[in-house]
Design a protein around this motif. Structure first.
Motif, PDB file in Angstrom:
ATOM      1  N   GLU A   3       0.838  -1.192   0.000  1.00 47.54           N
ATOM      2  CA  GLU A   3       0.000   0.000   0.000  1.00 47.54           C
ATOM      3  C   GLU A   3       0.876   1.246   0.000  1.00 47.54           C
ATOM      4  O   GLU A   3       1.932   1.278   0.637  1.00 47.54           O
ATOM      5  CB  GLU A   3      -0.926   0.011   1.223  1.00 47.54           C
ATOM      6  CG  GLU A   3      -1.973  -1.084   1.209  1.00 47.54           C
ATOM      7  CD  GLU A   3      -2.898  -0.999   2.412  1.00 47.54           C
ATOM      8  OE1 GLU A   3      -2.541  -0.302   3.382  1.00 47.54           O
ATOM      9  OE2 GLU A   3      -3.969  -1.621   2.372  1.00 47.54           O
ATOM     10  N   PHE A 209      -3.501   4.140  -1.393  1.00 45.34           N
ATOM     11  CA  PHE A 209      -3.449   3.705  -2.779  1.00 45.34           C
ATOM     12  C   PHE A 209      -2.898   2.285  -2.794  1.00 45.34           C
ATOM     13  O   PHE A 209      -1.785   2.037  -2.322  1.00 45.34           O
ATOM     14  CB  PHE A 209      -2.539   4.637  -3.591  1.00 45.34           C
ATOM     15  CG  PHE A 209      -2.552   4.369  -5.072  1.00 45.34           C
ATOM     16  CD1 PHE A 209      -3.417   5.058  -5.900  1.00 45.34           C
ATOM     17  CD2 PHE A 209      -1.710   3.409  -5.629  1.00 45.34           C
ATOM     18  CE1 PHE A 209      -3.430   4.815  -7.270  1.00 45.34           C
ATOM     19  CE2 PHE A 209      -1.721   3.153  -6.989  1.00 45.34           C
ATOM     20  CZ  PHE A 209      -2.590   3.865  -7.810  1.00 45.34           C
ATOM     21  N   ASP A 213      -5.532  -0.532  -7.266  1.00 40.92           N
ATOM     22  CA  ASP A 213      -5.879   0.762  -7.851  1.00 40.92           C
ATOM     23  C   ASP A 213      -5.108   1.038  -9.138  1.00 40.92           C
ATOM     24  O   ASP A 213      -5.511   1.895  -9.922  1.00 40.92           O
ATOM     25  CB  ASP A 213      -5.618   1.889  -6.846  1.00 40.92           C
ATOM     26  CG  ASP A 213      -6.581   1.860  -5.678  1.00 40.92           C
ATOM     27  OD1 ASP A 213      -7.749   1.481  -5.886  1.00 40.92           O
ATOM     28  OD2 ASP A 213      -6.161   2.191  -4.549  1.00 40.92           O
ATOM     29  N   PHE A 228      -8.389  10.069  -7.488  1.00 40.46           N
ATOM     30  CA  PHE A 228      -7.546   9.544  -6.419  1.00 40.46           C
ATOM     31  C   PHE A 228      -7.064  10.571  -5.407  1.00 40.46           C
ATOM     32  O   PHE A 228      -6.506  10.202  -4.376  1.00 40.46           O
ATOM     33  CB  PHE A 228      -6.331   8.839  -7.003  1.00 40.46           C
ATOM     34  CG  PHE A 228      -6.655   7.577  -7.738  1.00 40.46           C
ATOM     35  CD1 PHE A 228      -6.955   6.410  -7.054  1.00 40.46           C
ATOM     36  CD2 PHE A 228      -6.681   7.562  -9.120  1.00 40.46           C
ATOM     37  CE1 PHE A 228      -7.259   5.250  -7.734  1.00 40.46           C
ATOM     38  CE2 PHE A 228      -6.997   6.399  -9.812  1.00 40.46           C
ATOM     39  CZ  PHE A 228      -7.284   5.244  -9.119  1.00 40.46           C
TER      40      PHE A 228
END
Length: 231
Positions: A3, A209, A213, A228
């Motif tokens: 992440e 994120f 994604d 985003f």
């Protein structure tokens, strides 16, 4: 699952400037606030007048968004910005107006002035920003294949996903394409820039994120900002 976290998002565009309230209204589709197709650029009052005197729209926008990102980080924790942080600069067109002027001079006068050429290269905007703020971490510049912003972003975050970097400053900028290009001007001819800190460590108010994604990233930088960045 790896992440990443986006924080300190700092945009600028003609018409919206760096007013976050304006950007939030724009992202919601409110008609009274729009990015204007003009050559307007930030004033850069915090730089030396001689330094900013001959800069292009894209260079001024890049410098200003990086400045605002640094200010945002230091506002959260005074003097906490690490000047060794690497920068990744992405643009679909680069110094397109200055490059046109260089080409025109080469055709008509069969010569190029060194000063003009030195400010026309693709890395000019981010290089000027490192000079303005004495940033020493180095930078990379990316021109995305087939004008696909998604490819540029994926390349930029690769060192974070691979574990070779803990954070980067990601910067996108493009200036208005001159009218002389006529029908060859892109449909999305929108002058704007944004900078964001992308990190493997979660910060307060950061945007998460994930690997999943990556499949959702649009080829358009404008869409990325809306999808985003939660502005």
């Amino acid at each position: 699952m790896k992440e990443l976290y986006l924080s300190h998002i700092s945009p600028w565009a003609p018409g919206l400037l760096d007013n976050i309230e304006n950007w939030q209204k724009w992202a919601k589709g409110e008609s009274d606030v729009q990015i204007e197709q003009t050559k307007d650029s930030p004033k850069l009052e915090y730089t030396d007048p001689l330094f900013r005197r001959r800069l292009s729209q894209i260079s001024k926008m890049t410098i200003h968004t990086i400045h605002n990102l640094i200010e945002s980080i230091n506002a959260q924790n005074p003097d906490s910005f690490d000047k060794e942080t690497k920068i990744v600069f992405c643009s679909l067109r680069g110094e397109i107006e200055r490059e046109f002027t260089i080409n025109k001079s080469l055709i008509e006068d069969e010569m190029i002035l060194p000063a003009g050429f030195s400010l026309s290269v693709f890395n000019t905007p981010v290089a000027l920003a490192t000079l303005a703020f004495k940033l020493t971490g180095g930078y990379s510049v990316l021109y995305p294949s087939k004008n696909n912003f998604a490819e540029c972003f994926k390349t930029a975050i690769a060192p974070l996903l691979a574990g070779t970097e803990e954070q980067i400053i990601f910067v996108y900028a493009d200036e208005l394409v001159p009218e002389v290009y006529g029908q060859k001007r892109p449909a999305e001819n929108i002058p704007f820039s944004f900078a964001t800190l992308i990190s493997t460590e979660k910060e307060e108010n950061a945007i998460r994120f994930s690997i999943d994604d990556l499949q959702k990233i649009s080829s358009s930088p404008i869409a990325f900002l809306k999808d985003f960045c939660n502005i």
